[in-house]
Design an enzyme around this catalytic site. Structure first.
Site, mmCIF file in Angstrom:
data_model
loop_
_atom_site.group_PDB
_atom_site.id
_atom_site.type_symbol
_atom_site.label_atom_id
_atom_site.label_comp_id
_atom_site.label_asym_id
_atom_site.label_seq_id
_atom_site.Cartn_x
_atom_site.Cartn_y
_atom_site.Cartn_z
ATOM 1 N N LYS A 66 0.804 -1.236 0.000
ATOM 2 C CA LYS A 66 0.000 0.000 0.000
ATOM 3 C C LYS A 66 0.837 1.286 0.000
ATOM 4 C CE LYS A 66 -4.198 -1.767 2.129
ATOM 5 N NZ LYS A 66 -5.238 -1.533 3.134
ATOM 6 N N ASP A 102 -9.896 3.170 2.268
ATOM 7 C CA ASP A 102 -9.970 2.468 3.560
ATOM 8 C C ASP A 102 -10.620 3.330 4.650
ATOM 9 O OD1 ASP A 102 -8.833 0.046 2.759
ATOM 10 O OD2 ASP A 102 -6.794 0.758 3.123
#
Ligand code: ATR
Length: 279
Positions: A66, A102
């Site tokens: 990420k 997220d």
């Protein structure tokens, strides 16, 4: 023309994203597919170039890529820039745009219970990558964040980052404290509980009105969430965050509204098959 999507990570075999996204395509009759690829960290740049070359329209990015993927992209959305991490990439006119759903996914999952805003106190337990994404998504909403972490320096650094972005954050010592009496919501972001471990401190005395969230969804209920239930609190696990990060990724790629209920049903079915647990 059929559109291709994917998720890359390592390990990736247990990813629930293909089932969730494919169910969404089926529900809307879209010609699209979603695959998963195991990518080693050292192969990330080649994997990204390969996905682009093969004509993928977008892909999700999970652990451990990420942060590292930022160097492979042409641009970032505000959400990705703030989080310092990317979980969604879109190919837009040949450019690779990194986005992060997220934090917003977690906020969407909370919204059935609470709308984060000024005057509310939200406790973040942990100061790792997951906590950072959530803190930076909550910061612009005007909530008061209190951040606790086993390693104090990481919590202090995150407090500073939130403040640098104009958010409200305070550092608290790792452990039970006065914050238990004031919290509107507590969000557990550490890895404690993934193997069923007890939490290192008690929530005894927390206000029963507090919404207690654990971003873990496997196990379905961590000892931390069970202890919050013992105190009379409403609780929420991480399945909703997983669902809504996918819903928001879908909407980033395809526009319009994702078929949330079809995606939820597929996700919860996989979760109960995989873990032998019911919703
Ligand atoms: P993630 O990206 O999933 O957040 P991470 O960046 O490695 O992963 O962060 C893990 C978080 O879990 C950190 O807040 C970590 O605390 P430290 O910063 O002190 O390492 C926390 N954590 C993991 N195991 C822990 C434990 N046994 N007790 C307390 N905190 C723990």
């Amino acid at each position: 023309m059929e559109k291709h999507f994917a998720v890359i990570g390592q390990p990736i075999k247990h990813s629930l994203s293909p089932a969730m996204h494919r169910a969404g395509y089926r529900a809307l009759g879209l010609e699209a597919d979603y695959q998963r690829f195991e990518v080693r960290p050292e192969d990330l740049p080649e994997a990204v170039a390969g996905l682009k070359g093969l004509g993928f329209a977008g892909w999700n990015v999970t652990v451990p890529h990420k942060e590292k993927i930022l160097t492979c992209l042409d641009g970032l959305t505000e959400e990705a820039r703030r989080a310092g991490a990317v979980n969604t990439v879109k190919v837009s006119e040949g450019r690779l745009i990194g986005h992060n759903t997220d934090g917003a996914g977690l906020i969407r999952s909370l919204e059935e219970y609470l709308t984060p805003g000024p005057g509310q106190e939200i406790i973040l337990l942990g100061a790792g990558g997951a906590a950072r994404g959530i803190a930076m998504a909550l910061a612009p909403l005007g909530v008061q964040l209190r951040i606790l972490n086993r390693t104090p320096e990481r919590a202090q650094a995150l407090v500073q980052e939130v403040r640098d972005f104009g958010g409200k954050a305070e550092y608290e010592d790792w452990g039970a404290g006065e914050w238990l009496n004031r919290a509107d919501c507590v969000i557990q972001t550490t890895t404690i509980g993934l193997k069923g471990e007890e939490y290192p401190f008690s929530l005894h005395g927390i206000r029963p009105e507090t919404l207690v969230v654990d971003i873990i969804f496997n196990p379905w209920e961590t000892p931390f969430l069970r202890s919050a239930q013992t105190e009379g609190c409403r609780t929420l696990n991480g399945a909703g965050m997983l669902l809504y990060q996918g819903v928001l990724a879908w909407e980033f790629w395809l526009g319009g509204q994702a078929p949330v209920e079809a995606m939820r049903e597929a996700l919860f079915k996989e979760l109960s098959v995989n873990e032998g647990r019911k919703r």
